[in-house]
Design an enzyme around this catalytic site. Structure first.
Site, PDB file in Angstrom:
ATOM      1  N   ARG A  42      -3.245   6.456   0.172  1.00 35.24           N
ATOM      2  CA  ARG A  42      -3.754   7.644   0.857  1.00 35.24           C
ATOM      3  C   ARG A  42      -2.723   8.373   1.700  1.00 35.24           C
ATOM      4  O   ARG A  42      -2.932   9.524   2.081  1.00 35.24           O
ATOM      5  CB  ARG A  42      -4.951   7.249   1.732  1.00 35.24           C
ATOM      6  CG  ARG A  42      -6.200   6.950   0.906  1.00 35.24           C
ATOM      7  CD  ARG A  42      -7.314   6.418   1.772  1.00 35.24           C
ATOM      8  NE  ARG A  42      -7.027   5.082   2.263  1.00 35.24           N
ATOM      9  CZ  ARG A  42      -7.781   4.436   3.141  1.00 35.24           C
ATOM     10  NH1 ARG A  42      -8.835   5.030   3.670  1.00 35.24           N
ATOM     11  NH2 ARG A  42      -7.475   3.200   3.523  1.00 35.24           N
ATOM     12  N   TYR A  70     -15.191 -12.141   0.377  1.00 30.30           N
ATOM     13  CA  TYR A  70     -15.968 -10.968  -0.027  1.00 30.30           C
ATOM     14  C   TYR A  70     -17.241 -11.387  -0.767  1.00 30.30           C
ATOM     15  O   TYR A  70     -18.325 -10.836  -0.539  1.00 30.30           O
ATOM     16  CB  TYR A  70     -15.137 -10.048  -0.919  1.00 30.30           C
ATOM     17  CG  TYR A  70     -14.185  -9.152  -0.164  1.00 30.30           C
ATOM     18  CD1 TYR A  70     -14.663  -8.166   0.697  1.00 30.30           C
ATOM     19  CD2 TYR A  70     -12.805  -9.280  -0.309  1.00 30.30           C
ATOM     20  CE1 TYR A  70     -13.793  -7.334   1.394  1.00 30.30           C
ATOM     21  CE2 TYR A  70     -11.932  -8.459   0.383  1.00 30.30           C
ATOM     22  CZ  TYR A  70     -12.431  -7.491   1.233  1.00 30.30           C
ATOM     23  OH  TYR A  70     -11.567  -6.669   1.924  1.00 30.30           O
ATOM     24  N   ARG A 123      -6.363  11.461  -7.352  1.00 30.73           N
ATOM     25  CA  ARG A 123      -7.565  10.640  -7.190  1.00 30.73           C
ATOM     26  C   ARG A 123      -8.804  11.463  -6.857  1.00 30.73           C
ATOM     27  O   ARG A 123      -9.918  10.919  -6.812  1.00 30.73           O
ATOM     28  CB  ARG A 123      -7.352   9.645  -6.030  1.00 30.73           C
ATOM     29  CG  ARG A 123      -6.755   8.281  -6.353  1.00 30.73           C
ATOM     30  CD  ARG A 123      -7.712   7.287  -6.972  1.00 30.73           C
ATOM     31  NE  ARG A 123      -9.065   7.322  -6.463  1.00 30.73           N
ATOM     32  CZ  ARG A 123      -9.496   6.716  -5.355  1.00 30.73           C
ATOM     33  NH1 ARG A 123      -8.660   6.013  -4.621  1.00 30.73           N
ATOM     34  NH2 ARG A 123     -10.755   6.786  -4.995  1.00 30.73           N
ATOM     35  N   ARG A 146       0.827  -1.197   0.000  1.00 31.98           N
ATOM     36  CA  ARG A 146       0.000   0.000   0.000  1.00 31.98           C
ATOM     37  C   ARG A 146       0.871   1.262   0.000  1.00 31.98           C
ATOM     38  O   ARG A 146       0.507   2.272   0.579  1.00 31.98           O
ATOM     39  CB  ARG A 146      -0.966   0.001   1.192  1.00 31.98           C
ATOM     40  CG  ARG A 146      -2.364   0.548   0.837  1.00 31.98           C
ATOM     41  CD  ARG A 146      -3.314   0.509   2.028  1.00 31.98           C
ATOM     42  NE  ARG A 146      -3.738  -0.836   2.349  1.00 31.98           N
ATOM     43  CZ  ARG A 146      -3.978  -1.279   3.588  1.00 31.98           C
ATOM     44  NH1 ARG A 146      -3.798  -0.485   4.616  1.00 31.98           N
ATOM     45  NH2 ARG A 146      -4.389  -2.511   3.796  1.00 31.98           N
ATOM     46  N   ASP A 178      -6.924  -3.094  -7.149  1.00 29.55           N
ATOM     47  CA  ASP A 178      -7.674  -3.561  -5.989  1.00 29.55           C
ATOM     48  C   ASP A 178      -7.990  -5.024  -6.214  1.00 29.55           C
ATOM     49  O   ASP A 178      -8.135  -5.460  -7.369  1.00 29.55           O
ATOM     50  CB  ASP A 178      -8.965  -2.762  -5.805  1.00 29.55           C
ATOM     51  CG  ASP A 178      -9.670  -3.113  -4.501  1.00 29.55           C
ATOM     52  OD1 ASP A 178      -9.382  -2.448  -3.479  1.00 29.55           O
ATOM     53  OD2 ASP A 178     -10.474  -4.063  -4.484  1.00 29.55           O
TER      54      ASP A 178
END
Length: 356
Positions: free
Chosen positions: A43, A163, A52, A39, A88
Site C-alpha cells: 500500500r 488465525y 489493485r 511488505r 498472503d
C-alpha cells in the site's frame, strides 16, 4: 566458488545464485550489504494501489500477471536486492477450501474456527494443482527478474493456527493458548497438519524458481520460550526440514521475538530475522554462530527526517559490522503511509555506505 562446487539439492543453481542477497544468506563476502523490505510490494506504492483498485486481496493473489507486476514494482522503484513473492499467509488455506476471507481494515476472518478435532477436517493436503497460479506467477517473475533473486513466502504453523483458532486477528490469543495448554494432543495435530500444508506451499514456490524462502511467524512473540520449544518449534522445524534438500536459504522471522531468537535459528533457519527491539550485535549473541541475520530498522523511523533515518541506519550497520552475514531490512513490514522515496533513499544509503 565454481559451479561444480555449488550445493545442488533438488534445485539447479539459478541466474540469481551469485546475487548479493543469496551470498549474504550463505555468509559469503558481498560487494555491499543487500537490502529488501518486508511488505515492500504494497500500500505504500501508488502504482500498487492503482493496479489493485477494485480487486479483493485474495483474488489479487490468484492472478499470475497481477502478482508478477506487484512483486516487481519495488524492485523497479527502489533498486532492492531481492523481490518477495506477493501473497498472503492465508492463501494456502484458501486454496484447500477453508472458508475465509480477508476483510479490509480487519484482516483474515475464518468462518468456522478450529476448536475441536472434528474441525481439523477442514485441513486437507495441499497439492500443486491447488495453486497453479503460483507456479505461473513465479515463472513470469523469474523470467523478468534475471539475476535478482525471488524470495518465496509462507506463514508459519503457529501464526496460521492462531488465525484458524481465533477466527481472525487477535490481541491476546486467548483461544489459541487455551487450546495449546488444554488439549496439547489436538494442538500438536493441528500444527503438524499446518506444517505439511506450509511445506507443500513452499515446495511449489521453490520448484517454480524461488531462490530463497521466508517463513513468517507474525504472532509467535506472544509465547514464552519454553512454550515455543515444546508446542511450536517441532512444526516449524518440520517445515524447514521439508525444504532443506533444495539447498535454498531459509529465513525465519517473527515479531516481538527477542526472547526467542536463539530458538528461531535452532528451528532450522539459515537466516534469522530480527525486529527493531534488539540490536543486531546482541541478536547475534542470542542466535549464536552459523546463522546470517536480517534486519532491523524500526519502520516508523521512515516517517522522520532523512538525517534521522540515516543516523538510525548507520547504528544498525555499525552493530552488524562484525556479523558473518547481514541482510538489511526493516524490523517489520513497510507501513502503509510510508513515503516510497524514503525507501529508495534508504536503499541507496545502505548500498553506498557498505560498498566494499
Amino acid at each position: 566458488m565454481s559451479a561444480n562446487d555449488r550445493p545442488m539439492g533438488k534445485q539447479q543453481p539459478t541466474a540469481a545464485y551469485d546475487s548479493t542477497f543469496l551470498k549474504a544468506c550463505r555468509r559469503e563476502p558481498v560487494p555491499h550489504t543487500p537490502v529488501w523490505f518486508m511488505r515492500q510490494a504494497g500500500r505504500s506504492l501508488p502504482e500498487y494501489r492503482k493496479v489493485r483498485e477494485g480487486i479483493p486481496m485474495l483474488e489479487s493473489c490468484m492472478r499470475p500477471e497481477l502478482v508478477a507486476e506487484i512483486t516487481l514494482q519495488p524492485v523497479r522503484r527502489h533498486n532492492v536486492d531481492a523481490a518477495i513473492y506477493f501473497s498472503d499467509i492465508v492463501v494456502p488455506l484458501k486454496a484447500i477450501g477453508v472458508d475465509l476471507d480477508i476483510k479490509p481494515g480487519v484482516g483474515p476472518v475464518v468462518e468456522k474456527p478450529i476448536r475441536s478435532r472434528a474441525d481439523l477436517a477442514q485441513l486437507r493436503d495441499l497439492t500443486p494443482e491447488d495453486v497453479e497460479y503460483v507456479t505461473e506467477a513465479i515463472g513470469l517473475l523469474t523470467a523478468e527478474l534475471g539475476e535478482t533473486p525471488l524470495i518465496g513466502f509462507a506463514g508459519a504453523p503457529f501464526t496460521l493456527a492462531s488465525y484458524l483458532v481465533e477466527g481472525g486477528p487477535s490481541r491476546n490469543h486467548e483461544h489459541t493458548k487455551a487450546l495449546m495448554y488444554g488439549d496439547p494432543q489436538l494442538w500438536a495435530e493441528l500444527l503438524d497438519r499446518l506444517a505439511e500444508i506450509t511445506a507443500a506451499f513452499l515446495k511449489v514456490q521453490i520448484e517454480a524458481g524461488a531462490s530463497a524462502v521466508q517463513l513468517f511467524d507474525s504472532w509467535v512473540g506472544a509465547l514464552a520460550p519454553a512454550d515455543y520449544r515444546r508446542s511450536v518449534m517441532p512444526a516449524s522445524t518440520k517445515v524447514f526440514e521439508a525444504v532443506k534438500s533444495y539447498g535454498v536459504p531459509r529465513v525465519h522471522f517473527g515479531v516481538g521475538t527477542g526472547e526467542l531468537l536463539g530458538l528461531l535459528g535452532e528451528a532450522g533457519a539459515d537466516v534469522v530475522g530480527v525486529d527493531w527491539r534488539v540490536p543486531l550485535d546482541e541478536a547475534a549473541r542470542r542466535v549464536g554462530p552459523g546463522k546470517a541475520l536480517q534486519g532491523n530498522l524500526d519502520p516508523a523511523v521512515l516517517f522522520s527526517t532523512t538525517e534521522a533515518v540515516e543516523t538510525k541506519t548507520q547504528e544498525i550497520l555499525d552493530a552488524a559490522a562484525g556479523l558473518e552475514g547481514h541482510i538489511f531490512n526493516l524490523g517489520h513490514g513497510v507501513l502503509p503511509n510510508t513515503d516510497p522515496d524514503a525507501l529508495t533513499r534508504l536503499t541507496e544509503y545502505v548500498h553506498t555506505r557498505t560498498a566494499r
